[in-house]
Design a protein around this motif. Sequence first.
Motif, mmCIF file in Angstrom:
data_model
loop_
_atom_site.group_PDB
_atom_site.id
_atom_site.type_symbol
_atom_site.label_atom_id
_atom_site.label_comp_id
_atom_site.label_asym_id
_atom_site.label_seq_id
_atom_site.Cartn_x
_atom_site.Cartn_y
_atom_site.Cartn_z
ATOM 1 N N ALA A 141 0.847 -1.199 0.000
ATOM 2 C CA ALA A 141 0.000 0.000 0.000
ATOM 3 C C ALA A 141 0.880 1.245 0.000
ATOM 4 O O ALA A 141 2.032 1.201 0.434
ATOM 5 C CB ALA A 141 -0.899 0.000 1.235
ATOM 6 N N THR A 142 0.322 2.337 -0.444
ATOM 7 C CA THR A 142 1.007 3.630 -0.373
ATOM 8 C C THR A 142 0.497 4.377 0.863
ATOM 9 O O THR A 142 -0.554 4.023 1.413
ATOM 10 C CB THR A 142 0.713 4.479 -1.626
ATOM 11 N N THR A 143 1.209 5.401 1.274
ATOM 12 C CA THR A 143 0.738 6.194 2.410
ATOM 13 C C THR A 143 -0.603 6.844 2.080
ATOM 14 O O THR A 143 -1.461 6.966 2.955
ATOM 15 C CB THR A 143 1.767 7.262 2.826
ATOM 16 N N GLU A 144 -0.802 7.221 0.830
ATOM 17 C CA GLU A 144 -2.086 7.806 0.424
ATOM 18 C C GLU A 144 -3.224 6.789 0.570
ATOM 19 O O GLU A 144 -4.312 7.128 1.036
ATOM 20 C CB GLU A 144 -2.009 8.299 -1.027
ATOM 21 N N MET A 145 -2.973 5.541 0.196
ATOM 22 C CA MET A 145 -3.989 4.490 0.352
ATOM 23 C C MET A 145 -4.349 4.310 1.829
ATOM 24 O O MET A 145 -5.518 4.162 2.176
ATOM 25 C CB MET A 145 -3.495 3.170 -0.242
ATOM 26 N N ILE A 146 -3.338 4.329 2.684
ATOM 27 C CA ILE A 146 -3.561 4.158 4.124
ATOM 28 C C ILE A 146 -4.369 5.334 4.678
ATOM 29 O O ILE A 146 -5.311 5.132 5.457
ATOM 30 C CB ILE A 146 -2.221 3.978 4.862
ATOM 31 N N GLU A 147 -4.022 6.533 4.267
ATOM 32 C CA GLU A 147 -4.787 7.710 4.706
ATOM 33 C C GLU A 147 -6.245 7.599 4.256
ATOM 34 O O GLU A 147 -7.153 7.928 5.026
ATOM 35 C CB GLU A 147 -4.156 8.984 4.142
ATOM 36 N N ASN A 148 -6.479 7.115 3.047
ATOM 37 C CA ASN A 148 -7.851 6.942 2.552
ATOM 38 C C ASN A 148 -8.620 5.897 3.348
ATOM 39 O O ASN A 148 -9.814 6.064 3.605
ATOM 40 C CB ASN A 148 -7.856 6.594 1.060
ATOM 41 N N ILE A 149 -7.940 4.829 3.758
ATOM 42 C CA ILE A 149 -8.578 3.806 4.597
ATOM 43 C C ILE A 149 -9.027 4.441 5.913
ATOM 44 O O ILE A 149 -10.158 4.241 6.364
ATOM 45 C CB ILE A 149 -7.626 2.613 4.847
ATOM 46 N N GLU A 150 -8.137 5.210 6.536
ATOM 47 C CA GLU A 150 -8.476 5.859 7.806
ATOM 48 C C GLU A 150 -9.634 6.844 7.632
ATOM 49 O O GLU A 150 -10.510 6.921 8.504
ATOM 50 C CB GLU A 150 -7.252 6.566 8.387
#
Length: 133
Positions: free
Chosen positions: A20-29
Amino acid sequence: MSKIIDVISSLNNLLPLKPATTEMIENIEIELALPLAEEYKEYLLKYGAIMADDVELTGAAKSKNRDVVQVTKREWASNSKIKHNLYVVENVGIEGIIIWQDGSGKIFESTPNTAAKQIANSLAEYLESKLMQ
């Protein structure tokens, strides 16, 4: 390497997805409206999601059965006793057992129509206990 990465890398027949990218993780949150535990974020950045012998963790995946957002929202809807500060890390696939994590990293277990009870202090500890079975 961190503890969670060490534990996951030792799993038999490990099949990771794309990290995952940091952007993907931020979107999950954002989609779940809750913070993910730091070790879960490390896992996502390294593996995205995984399958291994006796383990199939949710993550940043396109599959409706492995995507942490879709799985968590589905499980929240099916069990009103689950607080929305938890997200699904694993659907064990036996007797409706769901494994959850909170933002501090603690791991919980629930069965249909029951509240979640803490079973481990971290995802790494939970996975290590599964390896010992």
